[in-house]
Design a protein around this motif. Structure first.
Motif, PDB file in Angstrom:
ATOM      1  N   ILE A   6       0.832  -1.199   0.000  1.00 49.98           N
ATOM      2  CA  ILE A   6       0.000   0.000   0.000  1.00 49.98           C
ATOM      3  C   ILE A   6       0.872   1.256   0.000  1.00 49.98           C
ATOM      4  O   ILE A   6       0.503   2.293  -0.574  1.00 49.98           O
ATOM      5  N   THR A   7       2.060   1.157   0.593  1.00 51.28           N
ATOM      6  CA  THR A   7       3.007   2.284   0.580  1.00 51.28           C
ATOM      7  C   THR A   7       3.463   2.577  -0.836  1.00 51.28           C
ATOM      8  O   THR A   7       3.565   3.748  -1.245  1.00 51.28           O
ATOM      9  N   ASP A   8       3.738   1.527  -1.624  1.00 49.14           N
ATOM     10  CA  ASP A   8       4.141   1.708  -3.020  1.00 49.14           C
ATOM     11  C   ASP A   8       3.048   2.409  -3.814  1.00 49.14           C
ATOM     12  O   ASP A   8       3.326   3.306  -4.624  1.00 49.14           O
ATOM     13  N   VAL A   9       1.804   2.010  -3.570  1.00 48.15           N
ATOM     14  CA  VAL A   9       0.671   2.631  -4.266  1.00 48.15           C
ATOM     15  C   VAL A   9       0.572   4.101  -3.889  1.00 48.15           C
ATOM     16  O   VAL A   9       0.407   4.983  -4.753  1.00 48.15           O
ATOM     17  N   ALA A  10       0.704   4.406  -2.593  1.00 52.41           N
ATOM     18  CA  ALA A  10       0.600   5.784  -2.126  1.00 52.41           C
ATOM     19  C   ALA A  10       1.706   6.655  -2.718  1.00 52.41           C
ATOM     20  O   ALA A  10       1.442   7.775  -3.197  1.00 52.41           O
ATOM     21  N   SER A  16      -1.434  10.025   0.400  1.00 46.70           N
ATOM     22  CA  SER A  16      -1.080   9.381   1.668  1.00 46.70           C
ATOM     23  C   SER A  16      -1.583   7.932   1.712  1.00 46.70           C
ATOM     24  O   SER A  16      -2.492   7.551   0.975  1.00 46.70           O
ATOM     25  N   LYS A  17      -0.984   7.138   2.610  1.00 51.34           N
ATOM     26  CA  LYS A  17      -1.430   5.752   2.794  1.00 51.34           C
ATOM     27  C   LYS A  17      -2.887   5.714   3.265  1.00 51.34           C
ATOM     28  O   LYS A  17      -3.652   4.825   2.859  1.00 51.34           O
ATOM     29  N   SER A  18      -3.263   6.669   4.102  1.00 52.15           N
ATOM     30  CA  SER A  18      -4.642   6.682   4.604  1.00 52.15           C
ATOM     31  C   SER A  18      -5.642   6.924   3.480  1.00 52.15           C
ATOM     32  O   SER A  18      -6.752   6.373   3.486  1.00 52.15           O
ATOM     33  N   THR A  19      -5.235   7.733   2.488  1.00 48.82           N
ATOM     34  CA  THR A  19      -6.124   7.983   1.343  1.00 48.82           C
ATOM     35  C   THR A  19      -6.309   6.714   0.526  1.00 48.82           C
ATOM     36  O   THR A  19      -7.417   6.392   0.089  1.00 48.82           O
ATOM     37  N   VAL A  20      -5.219   5.963   0.330  1.00 47.44           N
ATOM     38  CA  VAL A  20      -5.320   4.685  -0.383  1.00 47.44           C
ATOM     39  C   VAL A  20      -6.198   3.722   0.402  1.00 47.44           C
ATOM     40  O   VAL A  20      -7.038   3.004  -0.168  1.00 47.44           O
ATOM     41  N   SER A  21      -6.036   3.698   1.721  1.00 47.64           N
ATOM     42  CA  SER A  21      -6.852   2.825   2.578  1.00 47.64           C
ATOM     43  C   SER A  21      -8.327   3.174   2.462  1.00 47.64           C
ATOM     44  O   SER A  21      -9.189   2.292   2.378  1.00 47.64           O
ATOM     45  N   GLN A  22      -8.623   4.479   2.451  1.00 47.23           N
ATOM     46  CA  GLN A  22     -10.011   4.908   2.291  1.00 47.23           C
ATOM     47  C   GLN A  22     -10.564   4.464   0.937  1.00 47.23           C
ATOM     48  O   GLN A  22     -11.716   4.034   0.838  1.00 47.23           O
ATOM     49  N   TYR A  23      -9.729   4.541  -0.086  1.00 47.22           N
ATOM     50  CA  TYR A  23     -10.156   4.085  -1.412  1.00 47.22           C
ATOM     51  C   TYR A  23     -10.474   2.590  -1.388  1.00 47.22           C
ATOM     52  O   TYR A  23     -11.509   2.153  -1.901  1.00 47.22           O
ATOM     53  N   LEU A  24      -9.587   1.798  -0.775  1.00 51.77           N
ATOM     54  CA  LEU A  24      -9.778   0.347  -0.719  1.00 51.77           C
ATOM     55  C   LEU A  24     -11.028  -0.033   0.064  1.00 51.77           C
ATOM     56  O   LEU A  24     -11.652  -1.057  -0.205  1.00 51.77           O
ATOM     57  N   ASN A  25     -11.405   0.819   1.027  1.00 50.90           N
ATOM     58  CA  ASN A  25     -12.606   0.578   1.830  1.00 50.90           C
ATOM     59  C   ASN A  25     -13.831   1.281   1.249  1.00 50.90           C
ATOM     60  O   ASN A  25     -14.868   1.372   1.915  1.00 50.90           O
TER      61      ASN A  25
END
Length: 333
Positions: A6-10, A16-25
């Motif tokens: 997820i860090t690579d994606v961010a 940010s990693k949290s933005t990617v996490s929000q996208y995944l959720n």
């Protein structure tokens, strides 16, 4: 080959990693359309595969729910399963479907298997014979919703049809067409399965409301393979019924097969109404009058109730929700 994180994606998407996490959720309301598109393209470009196990451990959820149906052969069951799957897919969950075949032991094994797999909750069409198991789930505060059938003393959230009204709509239609000798046939009530019992009670109450005496010879509760014998009993009576209410889609199927095999014409020789609309009802010859259950609405409500329990929302709903049926008038009555 190094796995993509997820860090690579961010880093690649410059978010940010949290933005990617929000996208995944699927919490898209926390980002712009441009950011959402950028993350989507990055995930595709890097071929990123989320670590489901890590996500489950972190959020203490497997994002999986179970659905235990009593009999998957019912049209209503398949409609409900499809709608539940759609609902939970939109909320980032997968579902596991189990068919209990109206067998309490099979139901028990499936429920225990689902809990061992740590599903987040279960929607059950209860057989009615696993009271201790249901009570234990309730005591454990495990998210559970009953569908189609109720066990009222357990105080478990339930979604089902207004079965009394379903029978009343059918009887009212028969009476409007001039029939008084009205029969009903349902599948077995050996374990006090609530929809079948309620439909018989609704039939009796509707006859009484019209001032028609209830003839016990006009009531049959049988297993599927016994349908032909039950119908033969009807037609062997000194005064055979003029109309038959088929208590569910499996009974309706058996009734139509019997009529065709014995050259009995619908509605000239006997009128027929089935509870549960079936795909062929609108193009069978003659078209079949049915009582339709709002399957999608019922499924969505059950899914909402389960998700609210999974999310531990404060106001837990444990009531019995009865949704209204609709009479679909066609040519069989």
């Amino acid at each position: 080959m190094k796995s993509i994180t997820i860090t690579d994606v961010a880093n690649h998407a410059n978010v940010s990693k949290s933005t990617v996490s929000q996208y995944l959720n699927k919490r898209y309301e926390y980002m712009s359309e441009k950011t959402r598109k950028k993350i989507e393209e990055t995930i595709e470009e890097l071929n990123y595969q989320p670590n489901i196990l890590a996500r489950s451990l972190k959020q203490k959820s497997t994002f999986t729910v179970g659905v235990v149906v009593a009999n998957i052969l019912h049209t209503f069951s398949t409609q409900v399963i499809r709608a539940i799957e759609n609902y939970f897919y939109d909320h980032g969950f997968h579902i596991i479907v189990c068919n209990a075949d109206d067998n309490p032991e099979k139901e028990k094994n499936y429920i225990e298997m689902l809990r061992a797999k740590q599903v987040d909750g279960i929607i059950i069409f209860p057989t009615g014979d696993n009271l201790d198991l249901y009570k234990r789930m309730k005591r454990d505060q495990f998210p559970i919703v009953f569908m189609d059938r109720t066990i009222e003393e357990l105080n478990i959230a339930t979604v089902m049809l207004d079965n009394h009204l379903a029978s009343k709509l059918a009887v009212d239609r028969f009476v409007d067409k001039g029939f008084e000798n009205i029969a009903i046939i349902t599948t077995s009530i050996i374990r006090d399965i609530s929809p079948r019992i309620e439909r018989i009670h609704g039939y009796k109450d509707a006859l009484s409301a019209h001032g028609i005496r209830c003839n016990p010879d006009y009531i049959k509760t049988v297993n599927a393979e016994e349908i032909p014998d039950a119908l033969s009993d009807f037609f062997d009576l000194e005064k055979p019924p003029q109309a038959i209410l088929a208590g569910n889609d499996i009974i309706l199927n058996g009734v139509l097969r019997y009529m065709k095999k014995h050259g009995i014409h619908i509605p000239e020789d006997i009128a027929v109404i089935g509870i549960d609309d079936v795909p062929y009802a609108s193009f069978y010859t003659p078209t079949i009058t049915t009582i339709d259950q709002p399957a999608i609405e019922m499924a969505n409500l059950a899914a909402e109730l389960l998700l609210s329990q999974i999310n531990k929302e404060e106001n837990k709903d444990t009531s019995v929700h009865r949704l209204k049926p609709t009479l679909l008038m066609r040519n069989s009555c």
